[in-house]
Design a protein around this motif. Structure first.
Motif, mmCIF file in Angstrom:
data_model
loop_
_atom_site.group_PDB
_atom_site.id
_atom_site.type_symbol
_atom_site.label_atom_id
_atom_site.label_comp_id
_atom_site.label_asym_id
_atom_site.label_seq_id
_atom_site.Cartn_x
_atom_site.Cartn_y
_atom_site.Cartn_z
ATOM 1 N N TYR A 27 0.885 -1.136 -0.006
ATOM 2 C CA TYR A 27 -0.075 -0.016 -0.119
ATOM 3 C C TYR A 27 0.916 1.041 0.108
ATOM 4 O O TYR A 27 0.819 1.994 1.011
ATOM 5 C CB TYR A 27 -0.752 0.091 1.192
ATOM 6 N N ASN A 30 0.721 5.967 -2.380
ATOM 7 C CA ASN A 30 0.779 7.420 -1.794
ATOM 8 C C ASN A 30 2.090 7.955 -1.498
ATOM 9 O O ASN A 30 2.495 8.993 -1.712
ATOM 10 C CB ASN A 30 -0.181 7.689 -0.765
ATOM 11 N N THR A 108 -4.980 2.097 10.899
ATOM 12 C CA THR A 108 -6.080 2.585 9.881
ATOM 13 C C THR A 108 -6.427 1.121 9.156
ATOM 14 O O THR A 108 -5.458 0.609 8.504
ATOM 15 C CB THR A 108 -5.706 3.468 9.112
ATOM 16 N N PHE A 110 -7.587 -0.361 5.424
ATOM 17 C CA PHE A 110 -7.715 0.406 4.183
ATOM 18 C C PHE A 110 -8.741 -0.676 3.617
ATOM 19 O O PHE A 110 -8.251 -1.765 2.994
ATOM 20 C CB PHE A 110 -6.588 0.607 3.338
ATOM 21 N N SER A 111 -10.186 -0.472 3.245
ATOM 22 C CA SER A 111 -10.969 -1.298 2.609
ATOM 23 C C SER A 111 -11.442 -0.695 1.414
ATOM 24 O O SER A 111 -11.363 0.705 1.088
ATOM 25 C CB SER A 111 -12.071 -1.535 3.412
ATOM 26 N N GLU A 112 -12.119 -1.550 0.563
ATOM 27 C CA GLU A 112 -12.780 -0.809 -0.898
ATOM 28 C C GLU A 112 -13.734 0.458 -0.175
ATOM 29 O O GLU A 112 -13.969 1.216 -1.150
ATOM 30 C CB GLU A 112 -13.288 -2.166 -1.434
ATOM 31 N N GLY A 114 -13.479 2.433 2.129
ATOM 32 C CA GLY A 114 -12.972 3.501 2.696
ATOM 33 C C GLY A 114 -11.977 3.103 3.824
ATOM 34 O O GLY A 114 -11.676 1.880 4.045
ATOM 35 N N THR A 115 -11.771 3.897 4.570
ATOM 36 C CA THR A 115 -10.707 3.778 5.796
ATOM 37 C C THR A 115 -11.683 3.665 7.062
ATOM 38 O O THR A 115 -12.455 4.079 7.398
ATOM 39 C CB THR A 115 -9.670 4.640 5.796
ATOM 40 N N TYR A 116 -11.116 2.941 8.025
ATOM 41 C CA TYR A 116 -11.490 2.529 9.263
ATOM 42 C C TYR A 116 -10.593 2.607 10.261
ATOM 43 O O TYR A 116 -9.337 2.148 9.926
ATOM 44 C CB TYR A 116 -12.225 1.382 9.501
ATOM 45 N N ARG A 117 -10.655 3.403 11.637
ATOM 46 C CA ARG A 117 -9.671 3.568 12.660
ATOM 47 C C ARG A 117 -10.194 2.316 13.287
ATOM 48 O O ARG A 117 -11.124 1.655 13.612
ATOM 49 C CB ARG A 117 -9.671 4.799 13.289
ATOM 50 N N ASP A 167 -7.663 -6.996 3.399
ATOM 51 C CA ASP A 167 -7.397 -5.671 3.623
ATOM 52 C C ASP A 167 -6.042 -5.259 4.393
ATOM 53 O O ASP A 167 -5.813 -5.842 5.271
ATOM 54 C CB ASP A 167 -8.651 -4.948 4.099
#
Length: 391
Positions: A27, A30, A108, A110-112, A114-117, A167
């Motif tokens: 990942y 970025n 964090t 990273f899923s399709e 969006g992101t979750y904490r 993920d």
């Protein structure tokens, strides 16, 4: 002296910024874009491989035998192994690191969708519920789970969030820069190495330095899983120096000050002639250094050789405490290695034969066999001002 003055404020700023960008192996897009933006700002031309490794070049007076400096943009992390019936996530590590250092980490996902904490917790996390059992739980990835900061009380609710097996999970670095030069954070391996390279490039561009041969600044994106420099080199490169961490644990000679020249890692000795050159550059340029041997360690140099590259390799390390955990380094080491990189880039080529892949025995190197004579070499000491750069 051939070393250039390093802008340590720039170095620290780069390190802080790179730490802010999550980049576990797999990942890294970025952080690759960020590195490219900074290369463009510095006026350095670069190319990117299909998978995101970066090859930047500062042209020399001659093309061959080219040199390379390399660090890696990817970090440790984790990946979702399964969705549990209690709404939490089972994890497997990305790279080699202990679940001991994962417990309590903020992360964090990273899923399709969006992101979750979330937070990585031991299976028995509450002393009010489990009492002394929380201290009896074994250490290991099967004994931790990820608690998502969302409505996730069952596997079905986790699926509804869009989280799935595979993920990527990024671990918060939690950086802290102290006035006395110490830096604490996760992922200093190898965001510090990346920042060292940028500090050296900034100095070379600022001083309009012209190296004797082309020098490539390489950034790999899969070193933590053993791939590293396997697909970023050019045929022109004859020698490559990796910039990475050196452990300051008991039994090691690495320090958090100066440059650590690695003489060998688990893949065997580094190039005798290249190591000798780096040590001599430290002596000639008043750069503090020490040597070390690592038994449980691989770097970008190892992956380059394993991929079939016939190049001389070396590893210069910044001393790091608690590697692959809550790491600590010192700005003195980062500056020292940045200076060494500039000194190496601007030093003359001593093995002209390296310009050719194959050739006759004429010009091939020799290693000493004669009886040693006693001689003393100057030892570089660290001053109080160097240890406390902010004072």
């Amino acid at each position: 002296m051939t070393r250039l003055e390093i802008d340590t404020d720039y170095l620290a700023k780069r390190l802080k910024h790179f730490l802010e960008i999550p980049s576990p192996t797999g990942y890294t897009d970025n952080v690759v874009h960020e590195a490219c933006r900074e290369l463009k700002r510095l006026g350095i031309k670069f190319e990117i491989t299909r998978r995101g490794a970066i090859r930047a070049r500062i042209p020399g007076r001659k093309q061959n035998p080219a040199r390379a400096i390399i660090s890696h943009l990817d970090t440790l992390g984790a990946q979702v192994k399964s969705l549990k019936d209690n709404g939490r996530l089972e994890l497997v590590p990305i790279g080699h690191w202990s679940a001991r250092f994962a417990e309590g980490a903020r992360v964090t996902v990273f899923s399709e969708a969006g992101t979750y904490r979330g937070t990585i917790l031991p299976l028995k996390a509450s002393g009010h519920t489990f009492g002394d059992e929380i201290d009896e739980l074994p250490v290991g990835w099967p004994y931790v789970e990820l608690r998502i900061d969302a409505r996730a009380r069952s596997r079905a609710e986790v699926e509804a969030l869009g989280i799935d097996i595979g993920d990527i999970v990024a671990i918060d670095p939690q950086p802290e820069f102290l006035d006395n030069g110490f830096i604490n954070s996760r992922h200093l391996d190898d965001k510090a190495g990346v920042s060292i390279m940028f500090a050296a490039m900034e100095a070379m561009m600022r001083e309009k330095a012209h190296p004797p041969v082309d020098i490539y600044f390489l950034f790999s994106t899969a070193e933590e899983v053993g791939i590293g420099a396997s697909a970023v080199l050019t045929p022109d490169v004859a020698a490559m120096v990796s910039i990475d961490n050196g452990t300051t644990a008991p039994g090691q000679n690495s320090q958090e000050f100066g440059a650590t020249i690695a003489m060998a890692d688990q893949t065997g000795p580094f190039d005798w002639h290249l190591n000798r050159k780096l040590v001599q550059l430290c002596r000639d340029n008043d750069i503090r250094y020490q040597k070390d041997v690592f038994r449980y360690y691989r770097s970008d140099s190892a992956s380059a050789l394993a991929s079939g590259a016939d190049i001389r390799t070396a590893l210069v390390a910044f001393g790091i405490d608690a590697s692959h955990g809550y790491e600590r380094i010192h700005m003195h080491s980062l500056r020292s290695i940045s200076e060494l990189v500039t000194a190496y880039a601007l030093s003359p080529v001593e093995i002209a034969r390296d310009a050719e892949d194959l050739g006759p025995a004429k010009g091939f190197t020799h290693q000493p066999t004669q009886e040693a004579t006693q001689q003393l070499s100057p030892k570089v000491e660290i001053s109080e001002d160097e240890m406390n750069p902010a004072e």
